[in-house]
Every structure is written in structure tokens, then in C-alpha cells.
Design an enzyme around this catalytic site. Sequence first.
Site, mmCIF file in Angstrom:
data_model
loop_
_atom_site.group_PDB
_atom_site.id
_atom_site.type_symbol
_atom_site.label_atom_id
_atom_site.label_comp_id
_atom_site.label_asym_id
_atom_site.label_seq_id
_atom_site.Cartn_x
_atom_site.Cartn_y
_atom_site.Cartn_z
ATOM 1 C CB THR A 1 -1.054 -0.251 1.277
ATOM 2 O OG1 THR A 1 -1.488 -1.066 1.320
ATOM 3 C CG2 THR A 1 -1.987 1.237 1.200
ATOM 4 C CD GLU B 1 -3.943 -9.020 3.879
ATOM 5 O OE1 GLU B 1 -4.046 -9.251 2.720
ATOM 6 O OE2 GLU B 1 -2.818 -9.185 4.343
ATOM 7 N N GLY C 1 2.523 -3.066 8.227
ATOM 8 C CA GLY C 1 3.016 -3.302 9.619
ATOM 9 C C GLY C 1 4.084 -3.525 9.671
HETATM 10 C C1 LIG Z 1 -5.516 -11.040 13.186
HETATM 11 C C2 LIG Z 1 -5.153 -11.202 11.654
HETATM 12 C C3 LIG Z 1 -4.623 -12.367 11.536
HETATM 13 C C4 LIG Z 1 -3.803 -12.777 10.512
HETATM 14 C C5 LIG Z 1 -3.309 -11.641 9.800
HETATM 15 C C6 LIG Z 1 -2.021 -11.235 10.049
HETATM 16 C C7 LIG Z 1 -1.855 -10.025 9.575
HETATM 17 C C8 LIG Z 1 -2.767 -9.230 8.798
HETATM 18 C C9 LIG Z 1 -2.768 -8.123 9.339
HETATM 19 C C10 LIG Z 1 -2.746 -6.944 8.828
HETATM 20 C C11 LIG Z 1 -1.725 -7.039 7.744
HETATM 21 C C12 LIG Z 1 -2.469 -6.264 6.350
HETATM 22 C C13 LIG Z 1 -1.902 -6.414 5.380
HETATM 23 C C14 LIG Z 1 -2.415 -5.643 4.173
HETATM 24 O O1 LIG Z 1 -3.482 -4.945 4.248
HETATM 25 S S1 LIG Z 1 -1.575 -5.944 2.586
HETATM 26 C C15 LIG Z 1 -2.060 -5.121 1.446
HETATM 27 C C16 LIG Z 1 -3.687 -5.470 1.067
HETATM 28 N N1 LIG Z 1 -4.183 -5.196 0.023
HETATM 29 C C17 LIG Z 1 -5.184 -5.416 -0.592
HETATM 30 O O2 LIG Z 1 -5.954 -6.146 -0.148
HETATM 31 C C18 LIG Z 1 -5.564 -4.690 -1.888
HETATM 32 C C19 LIG Z 1 -7.021 -4.941 -2.624
HETATM 33 N N2 LIG Z 1 -6.733 -4.822 -3.940
HETATM 34 C C20 LIG Z 1 -6.614 -6.066 -4.917
HETATM 35 O O3 LIG Z 1 -6.656 -7.048 -4.141
HETATM 36 C C21 LIG Z 1 -6.783 -5.829 -6.068
HETATM 37 O O4 LIG Z 1 -6.134 -4.577 -6.544
HETATM 38 C C22 LIG Z 1 -8.145 -5.839 -6.738
HETATM 39 C C23 LIG Z 1 -8.387 -7.577 -6.626
HETATM 40 C C24 LIG Z 1 -8.995 -5.386 -5.999
HETATM 41 C C25 LIG Z 1 -8.096 -5.623 -8.363
HETATM 42 O O5 LIG Z 1 -6.948 -6.091 -8.857
HETATM 43 P P1 LIG Z 1 -6.704 -5.944 -10.449
HETATM 44 O O6 LIG Z 1 -7.028 -4.451 -10.855
HETATM 45 O O7 LIG Z 1 -5.380 -6.428 -10.764
HETATM 46 O O8 LIG Z 1 -7.934 -6.696 -10.962
HETATM 47 P P2 LIG Z 1 -8.927 -6.941 -11.670
HETATM 48 O O9 LIG Z 1 -8.702 -6.108 -12.930
HETATM 49 O O10 LIG Z 1 -10.164 -6.244 -10.955
HETATM 50 O O11 LIG Z 1 -9.020 -8.350 -11.926
HETATM 51 C C26 LIG Z 1 -8.149 -8.981 -12.686
HETATM 52 C C27 LIG Z 1 -8.352 -10.446 -12.662
HETATM 53 O O12 LIG Z 1 -7.723 -10.699 -11.380
HETATM 54 C C28 LIG Z 1 -8.574 -11.553 -10.640
HETATM 55 N N3 LIG Z 1 -7.974 -11.379 -9.259
HETATM 56 C C29 LIG Z 1 -7.798 -10.360 -8.661
HETATM 57 N N4 LIG Z 1 -7.297 -10.750 -7.518
HETATM 58 C C30 LIG Z 1 -7.176 -11.951 -7.632
HETATM 59 C C31 LIG Z 1 -6.293 -12.974 -6.388
HETATM 60 N N5 LIG Z 1 -5.838 -12.091 -5.136
HETATM 61 N N6 LIG Z 1 -6.050 -13.986 -6.638
HETATM 62 C C32 LIG Z 1 -6.636 -14.413 -8.095
HETATM 63 N N7 LIG Z 1 -7.517 -13.821 -9.092
HETATM 64 C C33 LIG Z 1 -7.416 -12.586 -8.776
HETATM 65 C C34 LIG Z 1 -9.841 -11.055 -10.684
HETATM 66 O O13 LIG Z 1 -11.040 -11.687 -10.285
HETATM 67 C C35 LIG Z 1 -10.009 -10.791 -12.171
HETATM 68 O O14 LIG Z 1 -10.109 -11.982 -13.078
HETATM 69 P P3 LIG Z 1 -11.088 -12.041 -14.336
HETATM 70 O O15 LIG Z 1 -12.303 -11.225 -14.171
HETATM 71 O O16 LIG Z 1 -11.333 -13.475 -14.409
HETATM 72 O O17 LIG Z 1 -9.868 -11.206 -15.332
HETATM 73 C C1 LIG Z 2 -4.369 -1.618 10.412
HETATM 74 C C2 LIG Z 2 -3.895 -1.718 9.029
HETATM 75 C C3 LIG Z 2 -2.735 -2.488 8.741
HETATM 76 C C4 LIG Z 2 -2.341 -2.525 7.445
HETATM 77 N N1 LIG Z 2 -1.370 -3.160 7.105
HETATM 78 C C5 LIG Z 2 -0.805 -3.131 5.712
HETATM 79 C C6 LIG Z 2 0.297 -4.174 5.497
HETATM 80 O O1 LIG Z 2 1.025 -4.706 6.427
HETATM 81 N N2 LIG Z 2 0.789 -3.924 4.198
HETATM 82 C C7 LIG Z 2 0.373 -3.074 3.320
HETATM 83 O O2 LIG Z 2 0.592 -3.033 2.067
HETATM 84 N N3 LIG Z 2 -0.992 -2.356 3.696
HETATM 85 C C8 LIG Z 2 -1.449 -2.438 4.751
HETATM 86 N N4 LIG Z 2 -2.747 -1.756 5.086
HETATM 87 C C9 LIG Z 2 -3.397 -1.163 4.068
HETATM 88 C C10 LIG Z 2 -4.665 -1.605 3.639
HETATM 89 O O3 LIG Z 2 -4.569 -2.842 2.818
HETATM 90 C C11 LIG Z 2 -5.486 -0.628 2.752
HETATM 91 O O4 LIG Z 2 -5.762 0.489 3.579
HETATM 92 C C12 LIG Z 2 -6.636 -1.405 2.008
HETATM 93 O O5 LIG Z 2 -6.323 -2.036 1.018
HETATM 94 C C13 LIG Z 2 -7.625 -0.099 1.612
HETATM 95 O O6 LIG Z 2 -7.183 0.604 0.848
HETATM 96 P P1 LIG Z 2 -7.186 2.060 0.825
HETATM 97 O O7 LIG Z 2 -6.524 2.604 2.122
HETATM 98 O O8 LIG Z 2 -6.551 2.779 -0.327
HETATM 99 O O9 LIG Z 2 -8.610 2.323 0.695
HETATM 100 P P2 LIG Z 2 -9.393 3.190 -0.319
HETATM 101 O O10 LIG Z 2 -9.530 2.365 -1.642
HETATM 102 O O11 LIG Z 2 -8.954 4.579 -0.510
HETATM 103 O O12 LIG Z 2 -11.128 3.165 0.253
HETATM 104 C C14 LIG Z 2 -11.617 4.449 0.419
HETATM 105 C C15 LIG Z 2 -13.303 4.199 0.259
HETATM 106 O O13 LIG Z 2 -13.315 4.112 -1.120
HETATM 107 C C16 LIG Z 2 -14.173 3.030 -1.545
HETATM 108 N N5 LIG Z 2 -13.664 2.292 -2.864
HETATM 109 C C17 LIG Z 2 -12.377 2.348 -3.323
HETATM 110 N N6 LIG Z 2 -12.299 1.533 -4.310
HETATM 111 C C18 LIG Z 2 -13.584 1.322 -4.639
HETATM 112 C C19 LIG Z 2 -13.983 0.975 -6.048
HETATM 113 N N7 LIG Z 2 -13.385 0.323 -6.976
HETATM 114 N N8 LIG Z 2 -15.336 0.861 -5.982
HETATM 115 C C20 LIG Z 2 -16.246 1.237 -4.964
HETATM 116 N N9 LIG Z 2 -15.819 1.654 -4.054
HETATM 117 C C21 LIG Z 2 -14.441 1.931 -3.746
HETATM 118 C C22 LIG Z 2 -13.735 2.019 -0.314
HETATM 119 O O14 LIG Z 2 -14.992 1.194 -0.126
HETATM 120 C C23 LIG Z 2 -13.732 3.065 0.883
HETATM 121 O O15 LIG Z 2 -14.994 3.201 1.353
HETATM 122 C C24 LIG Z 2 -3.130 -1.906 6.429
HETATM 123 C C25 LIG Z 2 -4.196 -0.941 6.698
HETATM 124 C C26 LIG Z 2 -4.667 -1.094 8.031
HETATM 125 C C27 LIG Z 2 -5.904 -0.036 8.275
#
Ligand SMILES: CC/C=C\C/C=C\C/C=C\C/C=C/C(=O)SCCNC(=O)CCNC(=O)[C@H](O)C(C)(C)COP(=O)(O)OP(=O)(O)OC[C@H]1O[C@@H](n2cnc3c(N)ncnc32)[C@H](O)[C@@H]1OP(=O)(O)O
Ligand SMILES: Cc1cc2nc3c(=O)[nH]c(=O)nc-3n(C[C@H](O)[C@H](O)[C@H](O)COP(=O)(O)OP(=O)(O)OC[C@H]3O[C@@H](n4cnc5c(N)ncnc54)[C@H](O)[C@@H]3O)c2cc1C
Length: 609
Positions: A83, A369, A122
Site C-alpha cells: 500500500t 487485506e 505493519g
Molecule cells: C488477526 C489477523 C490474522 C492474521 C493476519 C496477519 C496479519 C494481517 C493483518 C494486517 C496486515 C494487512 C496487510 C495488508 O493490508 S496488505 C495489502 C492488502 N491490499 C489489498 O488487499 C488490496 C486490494 N486490492 C486488490 O486485491 C486488487 O487490486 C483488486 C483485486 C481489487 C483488483 O485487482 P486488479 O486491478 O489487478 O484486478 P481486476 O482487473 O479487478 O481483476 C483482474 C483479474 O484478476 C482476478 N484477481 C484479482 N485478485 C485476485 C487474487 N488475489 N487471486 C486470484 N485472482 C485475482 C480478478 O478476479 C480478475 O479476474 P478475471 O475477471 O477473470 O479477469
Molecule cells: C491496520 C492496518 C494494517 C495494514 N497493514 C498493511 C500492510 O501490512 N501492508 C500493506 O501493504 N498495507 C497495509 N494496510 C493497508 C490496507 O491494505 C489498505 O488500507 C486497504 O487495502 C484499503 O485501501 P485504501 O486505504 O486505499 O482504501 P480506499 O480504496 O482509498 O478506500 C476508501 C473508500 O473508497 C471505496 N472504494 C475504493 N475503491 C472503490 C471501488 N472500486 N468501488 C467502490 N468503492 C471503492 C472503499 O470502499 C472505501 O469506502 C493496512 C491497513 C490498516 C488499516
Amino acid sequence: MTRKELFKNTLRKSVHAWKLINELPLSDDESLMLRHFMDQPGFLDLHWRMFVPAIKGQGTEEQKQKWLPLANKMQIIGCYAQTELGHGSNVQGLETTATFDPQTDQFILHSPTQTSSKWWPGGLGKVSTHAVIYARLITDGKDHGVHGFIVQLRNMDDHSPLPGITIGDIGVKFGNGAYNSMDNGFLMFDKFCIPRDQMLMRLSKVTREGKYVPSDVPRQLMYGTMVSVRQTIVSNASIAMARAVCIATRYSAVRRQFGSQNGGIETQVIDYKTQQNRLFPLLASAYAFRFVGEWLKWLYTDVTQRLEASDFATLPEAHACTAGLKSMTTSATSDGIEECRKLCGGHGYLWCSGLPELFAVYVPACTYEGDNVVLQLQVARFLMKTVSQLGSGKAPAGTTAYMGRAKHLLQCRSSIRKAEDWLNPAMVLETFEARALRMAVSCANNLSKFENQEQGFSELLADLVEAAIAHCQLIVVSKFIVKLEGEIKGKGVKNQLKNLCYIYALHLIHKHLGDFLSTNSITSEQASLANHQLRSLYTQVRPNAVALVDAFDYTDHYLGSVLGRYDGNVYPKLFEEALKDPLNDTVVPDGYHEYIRPLIKQHLRSARL
Ligand SMILES: CC/C=C\C/C=C\C/C=C\C/C=C/C(=O)SCCNC(=O)CCNC(=O)[C@H](O)C(C)(C)COP(=O)(O)OP(=O)(O)OC[C@H]1O[C@@H](n2cnc3c(N)ncnc32)[C@H](O)[C@@H]1OP(=O)(O)O
Ligand SMILES: Cc1cc2nc3c(=O)[nH]c(=O)nc-3n(C[C@H](O)[C@H](O)[C@H](O)COP(=O)(O)OP(=O)(O)OC[C@H]3O[C@@H](n4cnc5c(N)ncnc54)[C@H](O)[C@@H]3O)c2cc1C
């Protein structure tokens, strides 16, 4: 504790846990349990659950041999830095660049804008020595999209950031303690160089000559670490929901209000149908999420084995299920924890109820996530694709298999005639299937009215999310029913679980009645029979409610709640906790002479005048 004390204490606990893991020694699963009992977010989560899996999933054999032994012994500590300040949900929109320089055989990592700063990872802010960094790969002026790189961040001797790296903590987060034990960080690169072999090259490569070689496996495997963590988050939702429900149930049995006859004792609040109607569905959800979590673990293991054998067929479903269930269970659990606080009345607002802290630490699960709405939209895409392929000869499989019976499900009428019919698994399942399919098909029909599909998708986002949620709820209900059909040990346990299963299903019908009625999945008479059955189930669960939360086997220490104590000795302990407050160290508070006394005296003077 101050933030610094909290952070340092979490370091102490983490290192102690790591020592125990090695000394005892503990298996991988047991180590995860230890993390669970440590009960505080910390760098170990990211190291073990994201950094190591990212290398395992995206590294070549050579890279794994080089990095995993170091990571496994914690000689390096890693985090997952995806992120950025400007982009989290839109991974394709990340701005950090990794430009290949053929002269030096290195990648130059750079943060071209403020919004390209890594922000949130994190463990990044203060602890990690290394990170898996996601950046846009550029070779010979061409942008190949986002790829993963292993990057050393800090000097291994004195922990100072390496030249070209600016790094720090992003500041205080929601709540007092909660997630503040974690050093979520920021990071900027100023033309920082890493060797070419630190690009994670299992999925695609850059050769010595600077040629980009894409792989023949789906690029989405780059997102594999997120799929893995989303799967574990579902089981964790059950743990957190169970914890809140345990506190609220025990306290609801202790707390009495109204209903005293002739000076007798008052009614236990758990006996009010309103309390049961708010509490028992949450109790049922805690069990439901546990069972769906077990199933999801199986699904994830299965897809992992298939991927190893280059079978990518079930990847879309694994993605849809992990994304959708992560979203649905974390939203329900966050709301459920807050509801449990309210179920405990005023005392639920006290920190010593354990609920405010639980809420504060849990609620970011709706965002990390993957934002929960963004994730449901992924499910919706998957559903729209499945609906569009109906009739093409390709039978939907797995959790969408029910769509293969579209002809029947689109026109069938529920055969529920009496309240007890709502305990018939086939009838309940068909109701959920009809509602989910009809919502998905309605979205697909509305989409087809748009010339431009993407524009149509944007217009219908809210409906699509609701259709995705309906599909996810169907999965949870169906996995609960499957669980009941299997072997369940313990006399009477099956009956209790049956009650909970139908409470779970029927409360969803009640909550989403608009969906069920507008899709004609049930009639309003059948809805009222469902409510009737729900009330009867509450009466059956009531005598066992406390036993059903005792079964979670949480110690008082782990619950950390005066209201949820196993012995129910709530009131004396509330006093004990109150007296521990530093404000009660002195009878007359600090500030009396400065503020209160002059104020009162001034009033006395004016009164005399
Ligand atoms: C107590 C907790 C216990 C354990 C946890 C420990 C630690 C965790 C705690 C906190 C850590 C936090 C870490 C984080 O937050 S890390 C950052 C997380 N970030 C996200 O999750 C970002 C979300 N965004 C996305 O995943 C992608 O950008 C998104 C899927 C929304 C869109 O991706 P993209 O633009 O590339 O895709 P599309 O054009 O929409 O789709 C293309 C194609 O790909 C398929 N797809 C997408 N994602 C996946 C996947 N993960 N696996 C397989 N396939 C995937 C999608 O369905 C499309 O398919 P198709 O329609 O067939 O083309
Ligand atoms: C406690 C915590 C720990 C984290 N740890 C990590 C980490 O270890 N590593 C890491 O890489 N990241 C980490 N993150 C980041 C986290 O993965 C992102 O914050 C998360 O994926 C959401 O993305 P954003 O902040 O860009 O939200 P945004 O996408 O900016 O969301 C803002 C609003 O816009 C809306 N929105 C966005 N896109 C769309 C769409 N296409 N259609 C409709 N609505 C939409 C959402 O629903 C939301 O209401 C952490 C976040 C938190 C809070």
C-alpha cells in the site's frame, strides 16, 4: 502505557514468544496459536503471515534457498509493503518504480511523488530489516506493471535506514492501545539500488540483458499472499466474535432489570426476547464462521496443491471465496462486537468490559487485506461472469454449482407451509439459493441494458455488492448444514448446533427480508413463519446459552473482561477495577487547587454579595 511503552512491551512479548517457539519447540500451527494468545498486533504477524509466504509463493527455488533460512531463523525481519499513501485498493495504480539498469545489473527503486510513499505496512516503521516491496517494473522505458522485490531497508549492525531510504511510523491509530502496538510505517526511496536477483522471479523474470520474460502462469498469483491471509482472517473472525459474545452472554445472565414481583428478584436480561434477538444470532455467527473458516482452509489447501501442479482452474473461485468471506465475516464481526457492547448496557462502555479494546483492535479487519466493499465487488465480477456463462455448456462448479439449476431456481416457489418447515435443510438452502441467484441474474439483466459493461458495472455497484453478500451468506449457511450432516461427537451437541444453524439462517432472512420478498423467494406469510420459528429456537437455546459460550474455552485472562468473568462475580470486580484507576490514587484530584477551588470560591463570593 504510552505508545512507546506499548510498542516496546510488544517487542518484548514477541521476542519471548519466539524464544518459546524454539525452546519447546512448537509446530507451525502451535506457533500461530501462541501469536493468538499474545493477543497484540505486532511485527511477527507480518513477518510470518506475509513476508515469508510472499517469498515462498513468488520466489524462485534459488531465491527461496537464499532468503527463507534467514527469515525462518528470524535473522532478518520482513514486512509486506504494498500500500502507498495514494493507492491501497487499486494495486495496479501503485506508483513506486523499479527501473532496471543494465549497466549495473540493478533495479533502481524510486518514489517519484509523495503519494507513491509506502504507507501502512505493519512492522515497517521501526522493526523490519527487510521488506517485500511492490513496485512498477520498468525495463528499457517500458512499464510492465506491479511486481514484488526483496529489499533490505536497515543496516544489520545499527538498524539505521540504508542511504536512499526514508522510513518511519505513520502515527497513532484508532483507540488507545489496540493496533498502536504495531509500527505501521511509511517509506520513500530515493534512487535506491538493489541487485537484479532481488526481484521475485517465479512469476516473471528480467534477464541480465534487461529482457522482460513474462511467465505462462496467471499474473494474479502475485496476489497469492493476500488470498492466504484473507483465508485466515475468516477463522479469526469467529475467534473475535466468540470472544465478544462470550462476554455479552455471561453478563446478560448476571444482569437483572425490571420484572420484580412483590420484592422478588428481577428478570435476567438474557430472558428478554429483544436481548435474545440481538445476542443469539451473534452466538450462531461465531459458530457459523468457525465452520466456514474450516471449510475455507480446506479450499485454500486444495487450490495451493493444484497450483503446485500448474492447475489454475479453481483459482478464480478461491479468490472469490476468500475475498467475499473475508469481507462478510469481518463486517459482521465488527458490527457484532459493537452490538455486544450495547447488549452490556452502560458497563459495556467501560474499558474493563474488554469490549472497547476488542472493537478498536478488530475493526481495521474491514479495511486491511482489502476494503470490504472492494472485495465484494470482486465476488460480484465472478458472479456476473458465471451467470454470463450459463447455457454455454460450461457447468458452474464449487460454490456456484447451484447456478447450474438456474431454470428451477428462477421459477420455483418455496414450499414452506408451517414454522417447523424452516428446520428442513433442503427448504432453507433452496430459499437462500433462489434469493442469491435471482439477485445475481437481476444484476446481470440490468447490466446487459448498458452498451458499455464497465459503465453499467459502475452504475450498479450497490446492487452488485448486495448480490455478492447474498452469495456469501448462502456459502456460510450451506457449510453449516454440511457440518451438521457430518459426524458430531457429544450427546446433545448436534441438537444445539442445529438450533444455532437455523438461528443463523432465519435471522438472515429476517434481516434481509427485502431481498427475500422482492425476489419472490418467499412470501410474507412464510417470512412470518420464519420469525415464529426463530422465536421458538431462541427459547430452546436460552437454557444452554452460557454453556455454548463456555464451550469456546476462553480463560478469564484471555477475555480480559470484568463483565465476562466465568464466575459471574461482576459487581465487586467492577469496584476493584474502578479503584485501580489512577484518578482514585488521591481523594482530592490534581487540579483542585488550580481550577475547582477558585471557581467555587468565586461563586461563594458572588453569592455573599
Ligand atoms: C488477526 C489477523 C490474522 C492474521 C493476519 C496477519 C496479519 C494481517 C493483518 C494486517 C496486515 C494487512 C496487510 C495488508 O493490508 S496488505 C495489502 C492488502 N491490499 C489489498 O488487499 C488490496 C486490494 N486490492 C486488490 O486485491 C486488487 O487490486 C483488486 C483485486 C481489487 C483488483 O485487482 P486488479 O486491478 O489487478 O484486478 P481486476 O482487473 O479487478 O481483476 C483482474 C483479474 O484478476 C482476478 N484477481 C484479482 N485478485 C485476485 C487474487 N488475489 N487471486 C486470484 N485472482 C485475482 C480478478 O478476479 C480478475 O479476474 P478475471 O475477471 O477473470 O479477469
Ligand atoms: C491496520 C492496518 C494494517 C495494514 N497493514 C498493511 C500492510 O501490512 N501492508 C500493506 O501493504 N498495507 C497495509 N494496510 C493497508 C490496507 O491494505 C489498505 O488500507 C486497504 O487495502 C484499503 O485501501 P485504501 O486505504 O486505499 O482504501 P480506499 O480504496 O482509498 O478506500 C476508501 C473508500 O473508497 C471505496 N472504494 C475504493 N475503491 C472503490 C471501488 N472500486 N468501488 C467502490 N468503492 C471503492 C472503499 O470502499 C472505501 O469506502 C493496512 C491497513 C490498516 C488499516
